[in-house]
Design an enzyme around this catalytic site. Structure first.
Site, PDB file in Angstrom:
ATOM      1  N   HIS A 186     106.404  93.816  54.648  1.00 35.86           N
ATOM      2  CA  HIS A 186     105.540  92.836  53.993  1.00 35.86           C
ATOM      3  C   HIS A 186     106.212  92.123  52.802  1.00 35.86           C
ATOM      4  O   HIS A 186     106.477  90.922  52.823  1.00 35.86           O
ATOM      5  CB  HIS A 186     104.282  93.517  53.453  1.00 35.86           C
TER       6      HIS A 186
HETATM    7  C1  BDR Z   1     100.459  95.203  51.262  1.00 35.34           C
HETATM    8  O1  BDR Z   1      99.817  96.420  50.893  1.00 35.34           O
HETATM    9  C2  BDR Z   1     100.760  97.381  50.506  1.00 35.34           C
HETATM   10  O2  BDR Z   1     100.545  98.549  51.215  1.00 35.34           O
HETATM   11  C3  BDR Z   1     102.134  96.811  50.749  1.00 35.34           C
HETATM   12  O3  BDR Z   1     103.016  97.162  49.702  1.00 35.34           O
HETATM   13  C4  BDR Z   1     101.909  95.315  50.803  1.00 35.34           C
HETATM   14  O4  BDR Z   1     102.030  94.723  49.528  1.00 35.34           O
HETATM   15  C5  BDR Z   1     100.288  94.979  52.755  1.00 35.34           C
HETATM   16  O5  BDR Z   1      98.939  94.883  53.087  1.00 35.34           O
END
Ligand code: BDR
Ligand code: CA
Length: 308
Positions: free
Chosen positions: A238
């Site tokens: 992500h």
């Molecule tokens: C986001 O949520 C967190 O778990 C990750 O770091 C990312 O920023 C993804 O939904």
């Protein structure tokens, strides 16, 4: 010419990789890292940011920010990231301490004093940035752009059927950000679920110099959750996509659209209501990314990590 940025983050393995990518990239001048409660509580995200900066070997101040959302209790994600938030590779405890002062105060001072507007990259719940804009509306003019990981359109939700984690945890802060009028680039799940840590990509990262084994260990821990959940051939990388967009916007496509945040409904709290097909006359407020050259992102990431 370098782009001055502030990284606002809740490490988290993917946050840590984003920090390493930014610190490895000469196009970016990371003025500071601010931490927020999210994946794990604030003390742990702050410790993890310090650990990551020490791993990079590139000095960068880390400051702790808000320890809970603006209007709600904190929801964390140890089920994804592990108890430490950085499960998957053991690193020594940080030897440095966070810089003094609250992250939001520092951001206000830094933005007011900066010779040119600064870009902010939020990688977690938007609590620090929402608080900043609530407390010091004048600094909006000192922010060049906000490039955030959060939300979804086609992919809809990962923490509830309707919402992505970062927006869900603090929807009131997200609403402030999306209504701020500041230029926004949104990296939603639709994009990050294309950027998968396949075995071959993670193996290549493992061989990428000094930091490679730590990053590969983190990614192998992180992706077990999504491989199991989605049956995919890897986990979604992500947060590094925000930094990759700053470095190589040509690797992404998107649309300027209107995005509103659901704050009232218990059922759809934190939903990013993205007018992708422009069926309303609400004015666009974000560049909402929709597609990505995933091989290009991994090539960039692997090459940059090898520089550290
Ligand atoms: C986001 O949520 C967190 O778990 C990750 O770091 C990312 O920023 C993804 O939904
Ligand atoms: Ca994050």
């Amino acid at each position: 010419m370098t782009t001055p940025i502030i990284i606002d983050t809740d490490p988290g393995q993917d946050d840590a990789v984003a920090i390493l990518l930014a610190l490895a990239s000469p196009e970016l001048d990371v003025l500071g890292i601010t931490t927020v409660a999210g994946n794990v509580p604030l003390a742990t995200t702050t410790r993890n940011a310090l650990t990551t900066v020490e791993l990079a070997g590139v000095p960068c101040p880390v400051r702790a920010g808000c320890d809970r959302p603006m209007a709600r209790p904190l929801r964390t994600a140890e089920h994804v990231h592990g108890e430490t938030g950085l499960d998957g590779y053991d690193l020594p405890a940080p030897t440095t301490a966070p810089a003094e002062g609250h992250a939001v105060d520092w951001m206000i001072e830094t933005l007011r004093a900066a010779p040119a507007p600064v870009t902010i990259c939020p990688l977690g719940p938007l609590t620090n940035v929402g608080t900043l804009l609530d407390r010091a509306p004048d600094v909006a003019a000192r922010i060049a752009r906000i490039v955030l990981m959060g939300g979804a359109y086609f992919e809809v939700g990962n923490i509830t059927p309707a919402a992505e984690f970062n927006i869900y945890v603090d929807p009131e802060a997200a609403e402030i950000v999306f209504r701020s009028g500041i230029p926004l680039t949104v990296v939603p799940l639709d994009v990050t679920h294309e950027v998968l840590t396949t075995t071959a990509r993670t193996d290549a990262i493992e061989a990428a110099g000094r930091v490679g084994p730590a990053v590969a260990g983190w990614l192998r821990f992180f992706d077990r959750f999504d491989r199991e959940k989605y049956g995919s051939e890897g986990g979604p990388l992500h947060d590094p996509c925000t930094i990759a967009w700053l470095l190589r916007p040509d690797l992404f496509t998107g649309r300027e659209i209107n995005v509103e945040i659901e704050t009232r409904s218990d059922l759809t709290r934190g939903m990013t209501v993205a007018d992708w097909w422009r069926v309303t006359d609400r004015a666009p407020n974000a560049l909402f990314l929709g597609d990505v050259d995933a091989d290009g992102v991994f090539a960039l990431l692997t090459e940059r990590l090898a520089r550290l």
